[in-house]
Design a protein around this motif. Structure first.
Motif, PDB file in Angstrom:
ATOM      1  N   UNK A 265       0.822  -1.214   0.000  1.00 42.39           N
ATOM      2  CA  UNK A 265       0.000   0.000   0.000  1.00 42.39           C
ATOM      3  C   UNK A 265       0.855   1.263   0.000  1.00 42.39           C
ATOM      4  N   UNK A 266       2.082   1.156   0.507  1.00 37.83           N
ATOM      5  CA  UNK A 266       3.021   2.271   0.347  1.00 37.83           C
ATOM      6  C   UNK A 266       3.357   2.483  -1.130  1.00 37.83           C
ATOM      7  N   UNK A 267       3.528   1.364  -1.857  1.00 36.57           N
ATOM      8  CA  UNK A 267       3.809   1.446  -3.291  1.00 36.57           C
ATOM      9  C   UNK A 267       2.625   2.073  -4.020  1.00 36.57           C
ATOM     10  N   UNK A 268       1.414   1.652  -3.661  1.00 30.67           N
ATOM     11  CA  UNK A 268       0.220   2.214  -4.289  1.00 30.67           C
ATOM     12  C   UNK A 268       0.175   3.723  -4.098  1.00 30.67           C
ATOM     13  N   UNK A 269       0.468   4.169  -2.893  1.00 34.18           N
ATOM     14  CA  UNK A 269       0.446   5.602  -2.621  1.00 34.18           C
ATOM     15  C   UNK A 269       1.511   6.329  -3.436  1.00 34.18           C
ATOM     16  N   UNK A 270       2.686   5.698  -3.558  1.00 38.50           N
ATOM     17  CA  UNK A 270       3.756   6.317  -4.349  1.00 38.50           C
ATOM     18  C   UNK A 270       3.356   6.434  -5.811  1.00 38.50           C
ATOM     19  N   UNK A 271       2.709   5.404  -6.338  1.00 39.14           N
ATOM     20  CA  UNK A 271       2.270   5.460  -7.741  1.00 39.14           C
ATOM     21  C   UNK A 271       1.193   6.519  -7.930  1.00 39.14           C
ATOM     22  N   UNK A 272       0.343   6.698  -6.938  1.00 35.59           N
ATOM     23  CA  UNK A 272      -0.701   7.727  -7.041  1.00 35.59           C
ATOM     24  C   UNK A 272      -0.095   9.124  -7.127  1.00 35.59           C
ATOM     25  N   UNK A 273       1.014   9.346  -6.431  1.00 37.91           N
ATOM     26  CA  UNK A 273       1.660  10.658  -6.508  1.00 37.91           C
ATOM     27  C   UNK A 273       2.250  10.907  -7.893  1.00 37.91           C
ATOM     28  N   UNK A 274       2.505   9.820  -8.638  1.00 39.98           N
ATOM     29  CA  UNK A 274       3.084   9.955  -9.979  1.00 39.98           C
ATOM     30  C   UNK A 274       2.011  10.151 -11.033  1.00 39.98           C
ATOM     31  N   UNK A 275       0.970   9.308 -11.022  1.00 36.07           N
ATOM     32  CA  UNK A 275      -0.015   9.323 -12.112  1.00 36.07           C
ATOM     33  C   UNK A 275      -1.360   9.917 -11.701  1.00 36.07           C
ATOM     34  N   UNK A 276      -1.557  10.158 -10.424  1.00 39.66           N
ATOM     35  CA  UNK A 276      -2.830  10.695  -9.952  1.00 39.66           C
ATOM     36  C   UNK A 276      -3.633   9.672  -9.169  1.00 39.66           C
ATOM     37  N   UNK A 277      -4.374  10.140  -8.176  1.00 41.60           N
ATOM     38  CA  UNK A 277      -5.124   9.249  -7.293  1.00 41.60           C
ATOM     39  C   UNK A 277      -6.112   8.371  -8.045  1.00 41.60           C
ATOM     40  N   UNK A 278      -6.702   8.909  -9.097  1.00 40.08           N
ATOM     41  CA  UNK A 278      -7.751   8.176  -9.803  1.00 40.08           C
ATOM     42  C   UNK A 278      -7.214   7.317 -10.938  1.00 40.08           C
ATOM     43  N   UNK A 279      -5.887   7.179 -11.035  1.00 41.32           N
ATOM     44  CA  UNK A 279      -5.300   6.388 -12.121  1.00 41.32           C
ATOM     45  C   UNK A 279      -4.473   5.209 -11.612  1.00 41.32           C
ATOM     46  N   UNK A 280      -4.713   4.829 -10.365  1.00 41.65           N
ATOM     47  CA  UNK A 280      -4.135   3.602  -9.804  1.00 41.65           C
ATOM     48  C   UNK A 280      -5.301   2.748  -9.324  1.00 41.65           C
ATOM     49  N   UNK A 281      -5.349   1.505  -9.779  1.00 43.77           N
ATOM     50  CA  UNK A 281      -6.495   0.636  -9.511  1.00 43.77           C
ATOM     51  C   UNK A 281      -6.061  -0.596  -8.736  1.00 43.77           C
ATOM     52  N   UNK A 282      -6.908  -1.007  -7.799  1.00 42.69           N
ATOM     53  CA  UNK A 282      -6.679  -2.235  -7.036  1.00 42.69           C
ATOM     54  C   UNK A 282      -8.018  -2.968  -6.879  1.00 42.69           C
ATOM     55  N   UNK A 283      -7.925  -4.185  -6.383  1.00 43.04           N
ATOM     56  CA  UNK A 283      -9.086  -5.019  -6.040  1.00 43.04           C
ATOM     57  C   UNK A 283     -10.079  -5.141  -7.194  1.00 43.04           C
ATOM     58  N   UNK A 284     -11.365  -4.812  -6.981  1.00 48.22           N
ATOM     59  CA  UNK A 284     -12.395  -5.105  -7.977  1.00 48.22           C
ATOM     60  C   UNK A 284     -12.098  -4.487  -9.341  1.00 48.22           C
ATOM     61  N   UNK A 285     -11.467  -3.329  -9.343  1.00 49.11           N
ATOM     62  CA  UNK A 285     -11.168  -2.665 -10.614  1.00 49.11           C
ATOM     63  C   UNK A 285     -10.197  -3.468 -11.474  1.00 49.11           C
ATOM     64  N   UNK A 286      -9.467  -4.387 -10.855  1.00 52.14           N
ATOM     65  CA  UNK A 286      -8.464  -5.152 -11.597  1.00 52.14           C
ATOM     66  C   UNK A 286      -9.079  -6.148 -12.570  1.00 52.14           C
ATOM     67  N   UNK A 287     -10.400  -6.354 -12.485  1.00 53.50           N
ATOM     68  CA  UNK A 287     -11.048  -7.184 -13.496  1.00 53.50           C
ATOM     69  C   UNK A 287     -10.781  -6.626 -14.894  1.00 53.50           C
ATOM     70  N   UNK A 288     -10.619  -5.317 -15.003  1.00 57.33           N
ATOM     71  CA  UNK A 288     -10.382  -4.678 -16.297  1.00 57.33           C
ATOM     72  C   UNK A 288      -8.937  -4.812 -16.745  1.00 57.33           C
ATOM     73  N   UNK A 289      -8.087  -5.342 -15.882  1.00 59.99           N
ATOM     74  CA  UNK A 289      -6.662  -5.479 -16.196  1.00 59.99           C
ATOM     75  C   UNK A 289      -6.210  -6.934 -16.040  1.00 59.99           C
ATOM     76  N   UNK A 290      -7.110  -7.863 -16.323  1.00 63.62           N
ATOM     77  CA  UNK A 290      -6.793  -9.287 -16.196  1.00 63.62           C
ATOM     78  C   UNK A 290      -7.517 -10.058 -17.288  1.00 63.62           C
ATOM     79  N   UNK A 291      -7.082 -11.279 -17.511  1.00 61.18           N
ATOM     80  CA  UNK A 291      -7.639 -12.123 -18.563  1.00 61.18           C
ATOM     81  C   UNK A 291      -9.108 -12.427 -18.264  1.00 61.18           C
ATOM     82  N   UNK A 292     -10.033 -11.947 -19.084  1.00 58.85           N
ATOM     83  CA  UNK A 292     -11.453 -12.160 -18.775  1.00 58.85           C
ATOM     84  C   UNK A 292     -11.901 -13.612 -18.950  1.00 58.85           C
ATOM     85  N   UNK A 293     -11.072 -14.424 -19.600  1.00 58.40           N
ATOM     86  CA  UNK A 293     -11.482 -15.792 -19.886  1.00 58.40           C
ATOM     87  C   UNK A 293     -10.884 -16.806 -18.914  1.00 58.40           C
TER      88      UNK A 293
END
Length: 813
Positions: free
Chosen positions: A39-67
């Motif tokens: 979660x420290x890494x997540x926070x660091x990435x948010x400072x780079x790309x913006x709070x609304x451009x780092x996704x975890x948990x349920x949102x990761x369905x859009x970044x994984x193999x749907x099949x």
């Protein structure tokens, strides 16, 4: 909701594929990282790309193999940078924290893993926000785009600002121009083999340095996108189907708008006409008549246009041949339909048509050739927008997502379909293609699948894309699809055929087919990567773009004295440093570079211990063979096969651990998987056609679950991951896991059962050191209440227990 498209229709199609009926599997963190660190890494990435451009948990369905319902290729997070500088900042963070990244553009590589990472828990670096079209030059006919630019985007831009050029588009145009090109994807215009039309790249290397290729490497060169060649080695190919760098800009040639386009369709009635079809295309290629790459479809494509297959044929399994012929007759369909186009001045188009007609009439007089010409009016060039859907507007660069519905071919309802592709490369040899297709059809039917093909004929070769379409909500159907892929791979190996790309789970298999000189190609690429690490003083663990796409270390061993074995893909630990509580600190060597790592310890019993990334086997008080847990299930299970084999032939390299190691193994309340158990092997003669093949049984074992969750296995009750029996097949071999007669349940772990099955396979199947068996069985579990058997399909026989007793054994199939 993760919004990736401005186009509402495309976004809806995306959501239907990536969200419908899916849920996030057991959450994972990057290898070797605690929850707090993550979660420290997540926070660091948010400072780079913006709070609304780092996704975890349920949102990761859009970044994984749907099949794929499996968690093995699921990411821990996704970050979506907007610029090159943001990427470089994330690379610096990843190098500092040993964070594995997986790069994706739009993640639409469906059938091959989509956006999922190769290493579980990796962070997805999604470049879909980098969506600028930097230039489209009509006079020189090229475009320069960023990774987030879709085929729809480029088409619409050209229609509005550069209407005299046509970009090539694939069958489903929601994907990235850059991503498709780098994975050797193809489209349908005269410049459809996209990799052949790259004219410069901008690439960020793992250390953050930025390079350009070809003439674009010359500052302000007027020839930047006119000539692909540079000076010295041509390096563009290093970034195709690889992760040696992140391509942030791509130059690609586009097709000038012609005076006229003629869409041509070649219909051939029967399956066996494939021989003549290939010979016709071969002659048209030799005479330079064809301009784009013909698309080859069989009758199942026609069925798919009606919707899910059950609307035409409601029964399970492959459509019987007599029923298929009746369906074809009812709808007026042929077995093969091939599309291609001619472009240019009308008289040249007509000349190409006349030559084609003569060739078809001579080689296959029964075939039908239909065509339609579309030309500009009042001196204008041809307008692609007037081409009707039935005349292949994609051949004029018009995009669509209509064919996404093919995914639901074997689905009971919309949105529940999935597919794998098996895509071998073949030469223009009609007899070979027909022979291969007959074999592939037989294998498909044996697994209950139609032999659905969508082929593509390039300048000197063709690809027959076998589409394995399945119901992703049916675990048995998914397992059958995977088994089919493996059997096709086994048959392709007999023909010395290799795939041009593949799913994440099968990269090791496909890479292994490029086997000249003990896989010299793979070793050469590894040498390049190692040289890069040395030059930049980057430890192997810090290379964020790991592992090689399609290249994995699948077997590791502990050794006190040996260094890296230059003749094989084996990695040796150089030292076990120390143990502290439930963590082990080790020093690894890779590419001649040592680095230190620590992993969480999970005790599975007196003979097997598991760390976050590895499984270690204790062998007579020593630490033995080690397998990566976070690699693909395929590679991991192959590693287990080698593990059992090495144990069986007594060649396990070993290092006696420090005394502290033994103290971590005193817990007896977990499952034991002893290596000295009894294996009862069924004897077979040297000439027996029913004896088992080690590799086939290994492929069957690969299909068993391989998670390391302890549970109660049972025959009755909930239909969960511990419900037995489970039977898996590959070739002539079947493996079955079941509760022994007289018992109702047992405490065990799938990982341990897989190890036992692998050991049983080594003991009771046929491999290079000469055993002649027809399989066997053994017991497993906390109280030996689980029975694991391997046998030929439907066979019976007696069992020789450790070569000294015979026991009757009932057939289990």
């Amino acid at each position: 909701m993760v919004r990736q498209y401005e186009d509402y229709v495309v976004q809806q199609a995306h959501d239907r594929v990536f969200e419908l009926g899916r849920s996030v599997p057991q959450y994972c963190f990057p290898p070797g990282m605690t929850e707090d660190q993550f979660y420290d890494v997540v926070q660091s990435m948010k400072t780079i790309v913006g709070d609304d451009q780092v996704y975890i948990r349920e949102s990761l369905l859009h970044f994984s193999d749907p099949f794929s319902p499996s968690p093995k290729n699921f990411p821990s997070a996704a970050a979506c940078p907007k610029s090159t500088e943001e990427i470089r900042e994330i690379l610096a963070l990843a190098n500092e924290l040993h964070l594995p990244l997986w790069i994706t553009s739009r993640g639409k590589n469906l059938g091959y893993g989509g956006p999922s990472p190769r290493v579980r828990g990796s962070v997805i670096l999604s470049l879909h926000r980098m969506d600028r079209i930097l230039e489209v030059n009509e006079k020189a006919a090229y475009a320069v785009v960023e990774p987030g630019v879709t085929f729809f985007d480029l088409y619409r831009y050209c229609r509005k600002y550069a209407s005299t050029v046509w970009p090539s588009v694939p069958a489903i145009a929601w994907g990235s121009v850059v991503g498709n090109t780098l994975d050797r994807g193809f489209g349908y215009t005269a410049q459809g083999n996209h990799q052949d039309y790259i004219c410069g790249m901008e690439v960020i290397l793992p250390d953050g340095d930025v390079i350009r290729t070809g003439q674009w490497a010359v500052d302000k060169s007027p020839s930047a996108f006119a000539c692909r060649a540079g000076f010295g080695p041509q390096v563009d190919g290093l970034f195709l189907q690889s992760n040696l760098g992140i391509v942030t800009k791509l130059g690609i040639w586009v097709q000038p708008q012609p005076d006229a386009i003629m869409s041509v369709c070649l219909d051939m009635e029967d399956l066996d006409d494939l021989d003549d079809l290939i010979e016709i295309l071969a002659e048209l290629r030799r005479e330079n008549i064809l301009q784009n790459d013909p698309s080859i479809f069989n009758v199942f494509r026609s069925i798919s246009r009606k919707g899910p297959r059950h609307q035409v044929y409601p029964d399970p399994g492959a459509i019987p041949e007599n029923v298929l012929k009746a369906i074809m007759g009812e709808h007026g369909w042929v077995y093969w339909k091939t599309w291609f186009s001619f472009y240019g001045a009308k008289d040249m188009v007509l000349f190409r048509l006349a030559f084609t007609q003569k060739t078809v009439a001579r080689i296959s007089p029964r075939s039908r050739l239909s065509y339609k010409t579309f030309e500009g009016q009042d001196g204008e060039k041809a307008d692609p927008t007037v081409i009707p859907a039935e005349w292949q507007p994609a051949n004029a660069g018009v995009p669509t997502i209509h064919f996404a519905s093919t995914i639901d071919y074997n689905a009971p309802s919309e949105g529940s379909g999935g597919h794998l592709d098996f895509s071998p490369i073949l030469p223009y040899d009609g007899k070979l293609n027909l022979e291969w297709f007959h074999e592939a059809t037989r294998i498909c039917r044996s697994h209950g699948f139609d032999s659905f093909v969508g082929g593509h004929a390039f300048t000197k070769h063709l690809i027959l894309v076998h589409m394995i379409l399945f119901n992703r909500t049916d675990e048995d159907h998914v397992s059958s699809a995977k088994a089919l892929w493996h059997d096709l791979a086994g048959k392709a190996k007999e023909y010395n055929l290799a795939n041009y790309r593949t799913h994440l789970d099968y990269m090791d298999v496909v890479q292994g087919s490029y086997n000249f000189n003990n896989n010299a190609h793979k070793r050469f690429i590894e040498t390049l990567k190692c040289s890069f690490l040395h030059h930049n003083n980057i430890p192997f663990s810090d290379v964020l773009l790991i592992p090689f796409k399609a290249m994995r270390v699948v077997l590791l061993a502990v050794s006190a004295t040996k260094q890296r074995d230059r003749t094989s893909d084996v990695l040796y630990f150089t030292n076990v440093v120390s143990f502290e509580s439930d963590r082990m600190f080790i020093s690894l060597e890779r590419c001649g570079v040592s680095f230190r790592s620590n992993m969480q310890l999970f005790n599975l019993g007196n003979d097997f211990i598991v760390f976050h990334e590895f499984i270690y086997v204790l062998f007579e008080g020593h630490v033995g063979v080690v397998c990566l847990l976070d690699q693909s299930a395929m590679a991991f299970n192959i590693c287990l096969q080698f593990l059992a084999l090495f144990i069986a032939i007594g060649t396990v390299l070993a290092l006696r651990p420090p005394a502290a190691f033994a103290q971590t193994l005193n817990h007896t309340d977990v499952l034991s998987v002893p290596l000295n158990r009894d294996f009862y092997c069924f004897p077979g003669s040297r000439l027996s056609i029913r004896r088992l093949n080690f590799n086939e049984c290994a492929a069957a074992i690969l299909q068993l679950p391989s998670n390391h969750v302890i549970g109660t296995f049972h025959r009755e009750g909930d239909n969960d991951q511990f419900r037995l029996p489970v039977v898996k097949f590959s070739g002539n071999c079947a493996v079955k896991v079941d509760i022994r007669e007289g018992f109702s349940d047992e405490r065990a772990i799938w990982l341990g059962l897989g190890v036992v099955a692998a050991h049983l396979n080594a003991a009771c199947s046929n491999h290079f050191y000469g055993k002649r068996y027809k399989g066997g069985w053994t017991s497993a579990g906390n109280s030996d209440r689980i029975k694991i058997s391997i046998k030929p399909r439907g066979d019976t026989g007696s069992a020789r227990g450790n070569s000294h007793t015979l026991e009757a054994e009932e057939a289990f199939l």
